[in-house]
Design a protein around this motif. Sequence first.
Motif, PDB file in Angstrom:
ATOM      1  N   ASP A  41      40.525 -26.672  18.873  1.00  0.00           N
ATOM      2  CA  ASP A  41      40.279 -27.468  17.670  1.00  0.00           C
ATOM      3  C   ASP A  41      41.056 -26.983  16.448  1.00  0.00           C
ATOM      4  OD1 ASP A  41      39.291 -29.702  16.466  1.00  0.00           O
ATOM      5  OD2 ASP A  41      37.206 -29.063  16.398  1.00  0.00           O
ATOM      6  N   THR A  42      42.249 -26.456  16.693  1.00  0.00           N
ATOM      7  CA  THR A  42      43.182 -26.145  15.610  1.00  0.00           C
ATOM      8  C   THR A  42      44.372 -27.093  15.802  1.00  0.00           C
ATOM      9  OG1 THR A  42      44.181 -24.386  16.931  1.00  0.00           O
ATOM     10  CG2 THR A  42      42.472 -23.723  15.363  1.00  0.00           C
ATOM     11  N   PRO A  43      45.168 -27.342  14.765  1.00  0.00           N
ATOM     12  CA  PRO A  43      46.181 -28.397  14.862  1.00  0.00           C
ATOM     13  C   PRO A  43      47.147 -28.303  16.056  1.00  0.00           C
ATOM     14  CG  PRO A  43      45.904 -27.724  12.589  1.00  0.00           C
ATOM     15  CD  PRO A  43      45.085 -26.775  13.424  1.00  0.00           C
ATOM     16  N   GLY A  44      47.825 -27.176  16.227  1.00  0.00           N
ATOM     17  CA  GLY A  44      48.792 -27.056  17.324  1.00  0.00           C
ATOM     18  C   GLY A  44      48.142 -27.146  18.690  1.00  0.00           C
ATOM     19  N   CYS A  45      46.982 -26.533  18.816  1.00  0.00           N
ATOM     20  CA  CYS A  45      46.281 -26.516  20.108  1.00  0.00           C
ATOM     21  C   CYS A  45      45.735 -27.901  20.451  1.00  0.00           C
ATOM     22  CB  CYS A  45      45.167 -25.471  20.086  1.00  0.00           C
ATOM     23  SG  CYS A  45      45.808 -23.810  19.754  1.00  0.00           S
ATOM     24  N   THR A  46      45.315 -28.627  19.438  1.00  0.00           N
ATOM     25  CA  THR A  46      44.837 -29.992  19.653  1.00  0.00           C
ATOM     26  C   THR A  46      45.993 -30.880  20.104  1.00  0.00           C
ATOM     27  OG1 THR A  46      43.086 -29.717  18.016  1.00  0.00           O
ATOM     28  CG2 THR A  46      43.717 -31.978  18.565  1.00  0.00           C
ATOM     29  N   LYS A 137      56.118 -18.110  23.985  1.00  0.00           N
ATOM     30  CA  LYS A 137      56.288 -18.493  22.577  1.00  0.00           C
ATOM     31  C   LYS A 137      56.608 -19.982  22.480  1.00  0.00           C
ATOM     32  CE  LYS A 137      57.415 -13.882  21.127  1.00  0.00           C
ATOM     33  NZ  LYS A 137      58.421 -12.885  20.980  1.00  0.00           N
ATOM     34  N   VAL A 138      55.767 -20.765  23.109  1.00  0.00           N
ATOM     35  CA  VAL A 138      55.971 -22.204  23.240  1.00  0.00           C
ATOM     36  C   VAL A 138      55.929 -22.909  21.890  1.00  0.00           C
ATOM     37  CG1 VAL A 138      54.814 -24.297  24.082  1.00  0.00           C
ATOM     38  CG2 VAL A 138      55.115 -22.332  25.609  1.00  0.00           C
ATOM     39  N   SER A 139      56.844 -23.833  21.717  1.00  0.00           N
ATOM     40  CA  SER A 139      56.797 -24.782  20.610  1.00  0.00           C
ATOM     41  C   SER A 139      56.181 -26.055  21.195  1.00  0.00           C
ATOM     42  CB  SER A 139      58.223 -25.042  20.114  1.00  0.00           C
ATOM     43  OG  SER A 139      58.203 -26.048  19.138  1.00  0.00           O
ATOM     44  N   VAL A 140      55.139 -26.570  20.565  1.00  0.00           N
ATOM     45  CA  VAL A 140      54.334 -27.645  21.157  1.00  0.00           C
ATOM     46  C   VAL A 140      55.121 -28.935  21.371  1.00  0.00           C
ATOM     47  CG1 VAL A 140      52.323 -29.138  20.781  1.00  0.00           C
ATOM     48  CG2 VAL A 140      52.169 -26.692  20.301  1.00  0.00           C
ATOM     49  N   LYS A 141      55.935 -29.317  20.407  1.00  0.00           N
ATOM     50  CA  LYS A 141      56.630 -30.604  20.473  1.00  0.00           C
ATOM     51  C   LYS A 141      57.507 -30.703  21.728  1.00  0.00           C
ATOM     52  CE  LYS A 141      59.602 -33.488  17.482  1.00  0.00           C
ATOM     53  NZ  LYS A 141      59.167 -34.730  18.021  1.00  0.00           N
ATOM     54  N   GLY A 142      57.214 -31.688  22.570  1.00  0.00           N
ATOM     55  CA  GLY A 142      58.005 -31.930  23.778  1.00  0.00           C
ATOM     56  C   GLY A 142      57.690 -31.012  24.946  1.00  0.00           C
ATOM     57  N   HIS A 143      56.806 -30.037  24.737  1.00  0.00           N
ATOM     58  CA  HIS A 143      56.544 -29.045  25.777  1.00  0.00           C
ATOM     59  C   HIS A 143      55.894 -29.644  27.022  1.00  0.00           C
ATOM     60  CE1 HIS A 143      55.738 -25.282  27.731  1.00  0.00           C
ATOM     61  NE2 HIS A 143      54.430 -25.484  27.690  1.00  0.00           N
ATOM     62  N   ALA A 144      54.874 -30.485  26.855  1.00  0.00           N
ATOM     63  CA  ALA A 144      54.169 -31.057  28.009  1.00  0.00           C
ATOM     64  C   ALA A 144      55.137 -31.847  28.891  1.00  0.00           C
ATOM     65  CB  ALA A 144      53.009 -31.932  27.554  1.00  0.00           C
TER      66      ALA A 144
END
Length: 154
Positions: A41-46, A137-144
């Motif tokens: 429930d934090t921005p990046g993790c959400t 050290k993952v950057s969230v954008k595009g990772h999935a």
Amino acid sequence: MDITEGSKAPAFDMFTAGGGRVTLDGLKGRTAVLYFYPKADTPGCTTEGQDFSSLIKDFDVVEAVVIGVSRDPVKKLDRFKTKYDLKVILASDEPGDVTEAFGVWVEKKLYGREYMGVERATFLIDGAGVVRRVWRKVSVKGHAAEVLAAAQSL
């Protein structure tokens, strides 16, 4: 411990949101995506949970199980999963054994303060329990989407 591509994944057994459990042994024969995130429930993790959830049908096609791991208690994960209608398995590593085993419990720095926390990292594990890909050290954008492409190539 440093988990590298080609090494055996450490065994794990964690409680999950919704009252279940997930173990490495229970995933034998299936591809597993283990993504570690700092706090529910934090921005990046959400965003990361929503991104993996939006691709869950594509992961299902390649029989890949997507598991988000944090050190949050199960009750918090239950609320997080419900609040954002997340489609991934959320596992609680409250004792910290799994984050330690995968080498993602690390020293972090924020605003000049040093503390221990979960490094955002993802491990793609094949059906035999071998780590095939590691993202640190993952950057969230595009990772999935990147993880999905790797799972499709197994």
